[in-house]
Design a protein around this motif. Structure first.
Motif, PDB file in Angstrom:
ATOM      1  N   PRO A   6      61.916  38.984  49.561  1.00  0.00           N
ATOM      2  CA  PRO A   6      60.626  38.578  48.984  1.00  0.00           C
ATOM      3  C   PRO A   6      59.748  39.782  48.656  1.00  0.00           C
ATOM      4  O   PRO A   6      59.790  40.803  49.345  1.00  0.00           O
ATOM      5  N   LEU A   7      58.973  39.640  47.598  1.00  0.00           N
ATOM      6  CA  LEU A   7      57.994  40.667  47.239  1.00  0.00           C
ATOM      7  C   LEU A   7      56.615  40.191  47.663  1.00  0.00           C
ATOM      8  O   LEU A   7      56.270  39.023  47.499  1.00  0.00           O
ATOM      9  N   VAL A   8      55.831  41.092  48.202  1.00  0.00           N
ATOM     10  CA  VAL A   8      54.485  40.745  48.659  1.00  0.00           C
ATOM     11  C   VAL A   8      53.476  41.186  47.606  1.00  0.00           C
ATOM     12  O   VAL A   8      53.331  42.385  47.341  1.00  0.00           O
ATOM     13  N   LEU A   9      52.780  40.214  46.991  1.00  0.00           N
ATOM     14  CA  LEU A   9      51.745  40.515  46.022  1.00  0.00           C
ATOM     15  C   LEU A   9      50.396  40.637  46.717  1.00  0.00           C
ATOM     16  O   LEU A   9      50.196  40.112  47.816  1.00  0.00           O
ATOM     17  N   ASP A  10      49.475  41.323  46.057  1.00  0.00           N
ATOM     18  CA  ASP A  10      48.125  41.417  46.601  1.00  0.00           C
ATOM     19  C   ASP A  10      47.399  40.082  46.401  1.00  0.00           C
ATOM     20  O   ASP A  10      47.985  39.106  45.931  1.00  0.00           O
ATOM     21  N   GLY A  11      46.130  40.046  46.733  1.00  0.00           N
ATOM     22  CA  GLY A  11      45.369  38.804  46.633  1.00  0.00           C
ATOM     23  C   GLY A  11      44.227  38.910  45.645  1.00  0.00           C
ATOM     24  O   GLY A  11      44.224  39.747  44.744  1.00  0.00           O
ATOM     25  N   ALA A  12      43.244  38.046  45.836  1.00  0.00           N
ATOM     26  CA  ALA A  12      42.110  37.952  44.915  1.00  0.00           C
ATOM     27  C   ALA A  12      41.324  39.256  44.852  1.00  0.00           C
ATOM     28  O   ALA A  12      41.147  39.935  45.860  1.00  0.00           O
ATOM     29  N   LEU A  13      40.862  39.588  43.664  1.00  0.00           N
ATOM     30  CA  LEU A  13      40.050  40.789  43.491  1.00  0.00           C
ATOM     31  C   LEU A  13      38.587  40.441  43.255  1.00  0.00           C
ATOM     32  O   LEU A  13      37.692  41.008  43.876  1.00  0.00           O
ATOM     33  N   GLY A  21      29.611  42.629  48.052  1.00  0.00           N
ATOM     34  CA  GLY A  21      28.283  42.771  47.473  1.00  0.00           C
ATOM     35  C   GLY A  21      28.225  43.085  45.998  1.00  0.00           C
ATOM     36  O   GLY A  21      27.157  43.428  45.478  1.00  0.00           O
ATOM     37  N   ILE A  22      29.348  42.981  45.300  1.00  0.00           N
ATOM     38  CA  ILE A  22      29.376  43.270  43.866  1.00  0.00           C
ATOM     39  C   ILE A  22      29.304  41.956  43.089  1.00  0.00           C
ATOM     40  O   ILE A  22      30.159  41.083  43.255  1.00  0.00           O
ATOM     41  N   ALA A  23      28.313  41.823  42.233  1.00  0.00           N
ATOM     42  CA  ALA A  23      28.162  40.612  41.423  1.00  0.00           C
ATOM     43  C   ALA A  23      29.207  40.588  40.315  1.00  0.00           C
ATOM     44  O   ALA A  23      29.562  41.641  39.762  1.00  0.00           O
ATOM     45  N   THR A  24      29.693  39.411  39.982  1.00  0.00           N
ATOM     46  CA  THR A  24      30.698  39.265  38.922  1.00  0.00           C
ATOM     47  C   THR A  24      30.285  38.148  37.960  1.00  0.00           C
ATOM     48  O   THR A  24      30.966  37.123  37.848  1.00  0.00           O
ATOM     49  N   PRO A  25      29.171  38.333  37.253  1.00  0.00           N
ATOM     50  CA  PRO A  25      28.690  37.276  36.346  1.00  0.00           C
ATOM     51  C   PRO A  25      29.569  37.143  35.105  1.00  0.00           C
ATOM     52  O   PRO A  25      30.178  38.121  34.636  1.00  0.00           O
ATOM     53  N   LEU A  26      29.627  35.932  34.588  1.00  0.00           N
ATOM     54  CA  LEU A  26      30.326  35.703  33.325  1.00  0.00           C
ATOM     55  C   LEU A  26      29.486  36.271  32.183  1.00  0.00           C
ATOM     56  O   LEU A  26      28.274  36.381  32.307  1.00  0.00           O
ATOM     57  N   PRO A  27      30.086  36.665  31.056  1.00  0.00           N
ATOM     58  CA  PRO A  27      31.498  36.482  30.728  1.00  0.00           C
ATOM     59  C   PRO A  27      32.432  37.578  31.245  1.00  0.00           C
ATOM     60  O   PRO A  27      33.641  37.420  31.221  1.00  0.00           O
ATOM     61  N   LEU A  28      31.872  38.704  31.699  1.00  0.00           N
ATOM     62  CA  LEU A  28      32.722  39.843  32.062  1.00  0.00           C
ATOM     63  C   LEU A  28      33.425  39.655  33.394  1.00  0.00           C
ATOM     64  O   LEU A  28      34.442  40.296  33.659  1.00  0.00           O
TER      65      LEU A  28
END
Length: 204
Positions: A6-13, A21-28
């Protein structure tokens, strides 16, 4: 890449950026973090690597000129900003690369991945995918990872655009149910693409 184990992938970024503490507003969404907070992006990759991830996905889910243009920038400015974000993202991922870790260049749908009806058409998609794939290849990723793809025509456009590069292709699809992908196309039709395009891994 061997498939013997099995290959282990990373998770959510994006989620991890929010947690730090980093905001991720749409659309970017997470794209601007590559420019404003690359050290945090790198830190997330490092944490996944320390946790045992063998595949690190670049933070390039939304680093397209199409998305940057939605912020009000001109086409020229959008292309420039998208390129900076993409190259920064790959550089962040490369900071954790070693003999056991591969870098997957993350690519998704041009519009909202959960709204397959928003597919902008083959001409636009092949243009945008062409830009992103060229950038990822030039920046030195090991794998093209098409993520959360739910429109059959868009999947085909993405795969067509990838054919000029000799890199492994991973395709991650969104299922509507056990038999259909999100736009209602049968899984059988998606599987038929394996006969035409060199898809190394199919993920759901």
């Amino acid at each position: 890449m061997s498939s013997a184990s099995p290959l282990v992938l990373d998770g959510a970024l994006g989620t991890e950026l929010n947690n730090r503490g980093i905001a991720t507003p749409l659309p970017l969404w997470s794209a601007e973090a590559n420019i404003s907070d690359p050290e945090i992006v790198t830190e997330i990759h490092k944490d996944y690597a320390l946790a045992g991830a063998e595949i690190i996905s670049t933070n390039t889910f939304r680093t397209t000129s199409w998305t940057y243009k939605k912020t009000g920038l001109s086409l020229k400015q959008s292309k420039e900003k998208a390129k900076i974000s993409l190259y920064n993202a790959v550089d962040c991922a490369h900071k954790v690369k070693n003999d056991k870790i591969k870098i997957a260049g993350s690519i998704t749908t041009i519009e909202d991945c959960y709204q397959p009806n928003q597919f902008p058409g083959e001409k636009i998609s092949e243009e945008i995918y062409g830009e992103v794939l060229e950038g990822l290849f030039d920046a030195g990723v090991d794998i093209f990872l098409f993520e959360t793809m739910g429109n059959f025509q868009e999947i085909k456009s993405a795969l067509i655009s990838s054919q000029k590069y000799e890199l492994p292709i991973w395709l991650s699809i969104i299922m509507k149910n056990k038999e259909l992908i999100l736009d209602g196309t049968s899984l059988r039709d998606v599987l038929s693409l394996l006969k035409t395009y060199p898809i190394d891994y199919l993920l759901t």
